[in-house]
Design an enzyme around this catalytic site. Structure first.
Site, PDB file in Angstrom:
ATOM      1  N   LYS A 200       0.832  -1.216   0.000  1.00 56.58           N
ATOM      2  CA  LYS A 200       0.000   0.000   0.000  1.00 56.58           C
ATOM      3  C   LYS A 200       0.867   1.267   0.000  1.00 56.58           C
ATOM      4  O   LYS A 200       0.637   2.173  -0.792  1.00 56.58           O
ATOM      5  CB  LYS A 200      -0.910  -0.003   1.238  1.00 56.58           C
ATOM      6  CG  LYS A 200      -1.586   1.324   1.508  1.00 56.58           C
ATOM      7  CD  LYS A 200      -2.404   1.315   2.779  1.00 56.58           C
ATOM      8  CE  LYS A 200      -1.653   1.546   4.050  1.00 56.58           C
ATOM      9  NZ  LYS A 200      -1.355   2.940   4.440  1.00 56.58           N
ATOM     10  N   ASN A 201       1.877   1.299   0.884  1.00 57.29           N
ATOM     11  CA  ASN A 201       2.629   2.548   1.038  1.00 57.29           C
ATOM     12  C   ASN A 201       3.626   2.796  -0.092  1.00 57.29           C
ATOM     13  O   ASN A 201       4.231   3.871  -0.159  1.00 57.29           O
ATOM     14  CB  ASN A 201       3.322   2.582   2.405  1.00 57.29           C
ATOM     15  CG  ASN A 201       2.303   2.802   3.517  1.00 57.29           C
ATOM     16  OD1 ASN A 201       1.153   3.180   3.255  1.00 57.29           O
ATOM     17  ND2 ASN A 201       2.705   2.556   4.757  1.00 57.29           N
TER      18      ASN A 201
ATOM     19  N   CYS B 260      -4.247   8.248  10.050  1.00 53.12           N
ATOM     20  CA  CYS B 260      -4.352   7.744  11.427  1.00 53.12           C
ATOM     21  C   CYS B 260      -3.912   8.831  12.413  1.00 53.12           C
ATOM     22  O   CYS B 260      -3.017   9.625  12.111  1.00 53.12           O
ATOM     23  CB  CYS B 260      -3.458   6.522  11.615  1.00 53.12           C
ATOM     24  SG  CYS B 260      -3.933   5.115  10.610  1.00 53.12           S
TER      25      CYS B 260
ATOM     26  N   ARG C 246      -8.546  -0.248   5.186  1.00 54.65           N
ATOM     27  CA  ARG C 246      -7.717   0.743   4.485  1.00 54.65           C
ATOM     28  C   ARG C 246      -6.423   0.097   3.986  1.00 54.65           C
ATOM     29  O   ARG C 246      -5.811   0.589   3.034  1.00 54.65           O
ATOM     30  CB  ARG C 246      -7.365   1.894   5.426  1.00 54.65           C
ATOM     31  CG  ARG C 246      -8.536   2.824   5.716  1.00 54.65           C
ATOM     32  CD  ARG C 246      -8.092   3.991   6.561  1.00 54.65           C
ATOM     33  NE  ARG C 246      -6.838   4.499   6.043  1.00 54.65           N
ATOM     34  CZ  ARG C 246      -5.911   5.117   6.770  1.00 54.65           C
ATOM     35  NH1 ARG C 246      -6.112   5.325   8.044  1.00 54.65           N
ATOM     36  NH2 ARG C 246      -4.797   5.545   6.225  1.00 54.65           N
TER      37      ARG C 246
ATOM     38  N   ASP D 207       5.008   0.521  11.905  1.00 58.24           N
ATOM     39  CA  ASP D 207       3.731  -0.029  11.424  1.00 58.24           C
ATOM     40  C   ASP D 207       3.530  -1.490  11.827  1.00 58.24           C
ATOM     41  O   ASP D 207       2.473  -2.073  11.548  1.00 58.24           O
ATOM     42  CB  ASP D 207       3.635   0.116   9.891  1.00 58.24           C
ATOM     43  CG  ASP D 207       3.534   1.574   9.466  1.00 58.24           C
ATOM     44  OD1 ASP D 207       3.304   2.431  10.340  1.00 58.24           O
ATOM     45  OD2 ASP D 207       3.691   1.858   8.266  1.00 58.24           O
TER      46      ASP D 207
ATOM     47  N   ARG E 144       1.095  15.496  13.583  1.00 58.89           N
ATOM     48  CA  ARG E 144       1.748  14.969  12.379  1.00 58.89           C
ATOM     49  C   ARG E 144       2.124  16.148  11.472  1.00 58.89           C
ATOM     50  O   ARG E 144       1.440  16.430  10.491  1.00 58.89           O
ATOM     51  CB  ARG E 144       0.821  13.980  11.650  1.00 58.89           C
ATOM     52  CG  ARG E 144       0.553  12.716  12.453  1.00 58.89           C
ATOM     53  CD  ARG E 144      -0.246  11.690  11.673  1.00 58.89           C
ATOM     54  NE  ARG E 144       0.532  11.033  10.635  1.00 58.89           N
ATOM     55  CZ  ARG E 144       0.088  10.018   9.894  1.00 58.89           C
ATOM     56  NH1 ARG E 144      -1.119   9.538  10.102  1.00 58.89           N
ATOM     57  NH2 ARG E 144       0.841   9.472   8.954  1.00 58.89           N
TER      58      ARG E 144
HETATM   59  C1  EPZ Z   1       4.556   6.960   6.500  1.00 58.37           C
HETATM   60  O1  EPZ Z   1       3.909   8.076   7.123  1.00 58.37           O
HETATM   61  C2  EPZ Z   1       3.540   5.841   6.448  1.00 58.37           C
HETATM   62  N1  EPZ Z   1       2.375   6.280   5.693  1.00 58.37           N
HETATM   63  C3  EPZ Z   1       3.132   5.426   7.861  1.00 58.37           C
HETATM   64  O2  EPZ Z   1       2.343   4.244   7.753  1.00 58.37           O
HETATM   65  C4  EPZ Z   1       4.373   5.084   8.674  1.00 58.37           C
HETATM   66  O3  EPZ Z   1       4.007   4.887  10.028  1.00 58.37           O
HETATM   67  C5  EPZ Z   1       5.420   6.200   8.599  1.00 58.37           C
HETATM   68  O4  EPZ Z   1       5.699   6.543   7.220  1.00 58.37           O
HETATM   69  C6  EPZ Z   1       6.721   5.842   9.253  1.00 58.37           C
HETATM   70  O5  EPZ Z   1       7.249   4.667   8.670  1.00 58.37           O
HETATM   71  C7  EPZ Z   1       2.386   6.199   4.366  1.00 58.37           C
HETATM   72  O6  EPZ Z   1       3.340   5.763   3.747  1.00 58.37           O
HETATM   73  C8  EPZ Z   1       1.163   6.664   3.665  1.00 58.37           C
HETATM   74  P1  EPZ Z   1       7.021  10.183   8.348  1.00 58.37           P
HETATM   75  P2  EPZ Z   1       4.568   9.518   7.039  1.00 58.37           P
HETATM   76  O7  EPZ Z   1       6.985  11.443   7.590  1.00 58.37           O
HETATM   77  O8  EPZ Z   1       5.284   9.649   5.750  1.00 58.37           O
HETATM   78  C9  EPZ Z   1       7.752  13.433  11.847  1.00 58.37           C
HETATM   79  C10 EPZ Z   1       0.452   2.862   7.972  1.00 58.37           C
HETATM   80  O9  EPZ Z   1       0.043   2.279   9.009  1.00 58.37           O
HETATM   81  N2  EPZ Z   1       7.642  14.453  10.779  1.00 58.37           N
HETATM   82  O10 EPZ Z   1       8.119   9.212   8.053  1.00 58.37           O
HETATM   83  O11 EPZ Z   1       3.508  10.518   7.340  1.00 58.37           O
HETATM   84  C11 EPZ Z   1       6.435  12.720  12.119  1.00 58.37           C
HETATM   85  O12 EPZ Z   1       5.629  13.470  13.002  1.00 58.37           O
HETATM   86  C12 EPZ Z   1       0.928   4.285   8.039  1.00 58.37           C
HETATM   87  O13 EPZ Z   1       0.464   2.315   6.868  1.00 58.37           O
HETATM   88  C13 EPZ Z   1       7.914  15.768  11.071  1.00 58.37           C
HETATM   89  O14 EPZ Z   1       8.232  16.130  12.212  1.00 58.37           O
HETATM   90  O15 EPZ Z   1       5.614   9.435   8.223  1.00 58.37           O
HETATM   91  C14 EPZ Z   1       6.922  11.407  12.670  1.00 58.37           C
HETATM   92  O16 EPZ Z   1       7.210  11.568  14.032  1.00 58.37           O
HETATM   93  C15 EPZ Z   1       0.572   4.955   9.316  1.00 58.37           C
HETATM   94  N3  EPZ Z   1       7.828  16.697  10.066  1.00 58.37           N
HETATM   95  C16 EPZ Z   1       8.224  11.134  11.926  1.00 58.37           C
HETATM   96  O17 EPZ Z   1       8.624  12.401  11.393  1.00 58.37           O
HETATM   97  C17 EPZ Z   1       7.506  16.356   8.789  1.00 58.37           C
HETATM   98  O18 EPZ Z   1       7.459  17.245   7.918  1.00 58.37           O
HETATM   99  C18 EPZ Z   1       8.116  10.159  10.745  1.00 58.37           C
HETATM  100  O19 EPZ Z   1       7.034  10.545   9.895  1.00 58.37           O
HETATM  101  C19 EPZ Z   1       7.236  15.004   8.498  1.00 58.37           C
HETATM  102  C20 EPZ Z   1       7.307  14.073   9.521  1.00 58.37           C
END
Ligand code: EPZ
Length: 433
Positions: free
Chosen positions: A22-23, A117, A401, A308, A122
């Site tokens: 999915k991702n 989620c 989802r 995840d 976020r």
């Molecule tokens: C992706 O989310 C995945 N979603 C998530 O999977 C997954 O948990 C996550 O990566 C981490 O592996 C999709 O791919 C659609 P991040 P993403 O940006 O990209 C902080 C699932 O269950 N951050 O890597 O949104 C953030 O708050 C889903 O399939 C900032 O501070 O995650 C977090 O603490 C849920 N500023 C960390 O970084 C930013 O601009 C990692 O977030 C961006 C992120």
């Protein structure tokens, strides 16, 4: 309203086929907006997040032909830049990839703030920083992200303050057609980043280093259509691995890349589960009469243990003999599912980003629980498969989802699981009257 009922305490036997990731599929669907020509995408998972992403790009003018359950042909010739209302973008987190894709193609994007989620705050500050480094002006106002590159995007060096999957992907999308070279430092290394780079390179992009923490993107003037197969879903695979470990039995998880599973494999082995790796499958064996050992885990960006998979491992830890500890290293608040496990008798203390789980299979019983989010819902399934009695799981649209045919796949492994439709009391009253 639909629920899943699981009568657990029965070992699982047989094999299960894993769908496309999915991702990885989500950014690839949005990346087709950058392509001139038709893209044939295969091994698309048939889950609601993907249906929504296809609806979103159709809404922007893309032609989307569903060829079969897992293949789609996308032609983005007819796409025009226009605002994406927040009621659409809020339905999924990945709608923020529209910003990178639209900026890359049109130099303009107006997208409602993304949903997804609820793991606490976020932010998308790193995405915005990346777009600004490429020359875009970005305003966040009234629930919309308005990004505009009056002089076109220009390649630049971007150092992310934290490792972000979405930020890395979004900047790749924006930079692929930019003028000049973009270098992303402290990039995420997840397999889905590599899959997106492989897709874009198949379309004529020039991206090197995906899968390392430095990605170099040489902008090209256009991308052409291609045929591309999405990689298998490591989180779906990991979920079935923990399900087999929790219920016991002997299950082969097929159509996967075992290398992607290494951190999950290592944890299950530490917990006393037998894991046998083959070329494109993994076999999980656990005698239901042997005890699972407790362990500690910290979630980290890839190649660390995936956040995840944290809730599913948490559910397995409830079946362990002894105290386990989880340290959540990615999200601020990913323990909402704990209250649901407690309904089943789990003893878990959460302090900030740490959960201490006193495993005791004898205390765990069936209960009425709900999916608090996608992976939290998967954790309820893992927990329910291991306990005697019938557990009913509510809010299963959140599980759907990210998991296709969960009921069918688990039924084929011998689980007693079924989906039922429940008529809410107020509607039942209306029917009766
Ligand atoms: C992706 O989310 C995945 N979603 C998530 O999977 C997954 O948990 C996550 O990566 C981490 O592996 C999709 O791919 C659609 P991040 P993403 O940006 O990209 C902080 C699932 O269950 N951050 O890597 O949104 C953030 O708050 C889903 O399939 C900032 O501070 O995650 C977090 O603490 C849920 N500023 C960390 O970084 C930013 O601009 C990692 O977030 C961006 C992120």
């Amino acid at each position: 309203m639909e629920k899943i009922l699981i009568t657990g305490g029965k070992p699982l036997y047989g094999s299960v086929e894993i769908d496309g990731m999915k991702n990885a599929a989500l950014p690839i669907v949005f990346a087709t907006l950058l392509v001139r020509g038709k893209c044939l995408i295969k091994n698309l998972p048939c889950v609601s997040d993907i249906s929504r992403s296809l609806e979103l790009i159709e809404d922007l003018g893309a032609s989307v032909k569903r060829l079969d359950k897992h293949s789609v042909e996308i032609d983005s010739a007819g796409v025009r830049v226009r605002s994406v209302p927040s009621d659409l973008s809020r339905k999924m987190r990945a709608s923020y990839y529209l910003i990178g894709a639209e900026l890359g193609r049109f130099g303009r994007a107006l997208v409602g703030y993304p949903g997804g989620c609820d793991f606490g705050v976020r932010p998308i500050d790193q995405h915005i920083k990346g777009f600004e480094k490429l020359g875009a002006k970005v305003n966040v106002e009234g629930g919309y992200i308005d990004a505009f590159a009056p002089n076109g995007l220009i390649g630049s060096n971007i150092f992310f303050d934290i490792v972000t999957v979405g930020g890395t992907i979004n900047v790749m999308l924006a930079a692929v057609l930019a003028d000049g070279i973009t270098v992303i430092e402290n990039a995420a290394r997840e397999p889905h980043i590599v899959d997106l780079a492989n897709f874009l390179n198949t379309c004529g992009a020039d991206i090197k280093g995906a899968g390392t923490d430095t990605i170099k993107i040489k902008g090209v003037s256009e991308l052409h259509g291609c045929c591309y197969t999405i990689i298998p879903d490591m989180i779906e695979a990991g979920t079935y691995m923990t399900a087999a470990a929790a219920a016991g039995g002997n299950v082969e998880i097929c159509n996967i890349i075992p290398k992607h599973m290494e951190s999950v494999t290592a944890k299950l082995e530490e917990m006393g589960v037998t894991v046998i790796e083959n070329d494109d499958s993994i076999r999980i064996i656990r005698d239901p009469d042997t005890k699972i050992k407790s362990c500690n885990v910290k979630t980290l960006p890839y190649p660390g243990f995936p956040t995840d998979m944290q809730p599913q491992l948490g559910a397995l830890m409830c079946q362990a003999d002894g105290v386990s500890m989880i340290n959540e290293g990615v999200w601020d608040n990913r323990f909402k599912y704990v209250d649901e496990l407690k309904r089943m008798g789990a003893q878990i203390e959460v302090t900030g980003k740490t959960a201490v789980i006193k495993g005791n299979p004898d205390r765990m019983t069936s209960a009425s629980v709900r999916a608090v989010d996608l992976r939290g819902g998967a954790a309820m399934v893992v927990a329910a498969l291991a306990v005697n009695g019938t557990t009913d799981i509510d809010d299963i649209h959140l599980i759907e989802r990210g998991y296709d045919n969960l009921v069918g796949k688990l039924t084929a492994l011998g689980a007693q699981i079924r989906k039922i439709t429940v008529v809410p009391p107020d509607q039942a009253f209306n029917v009766a009257n």
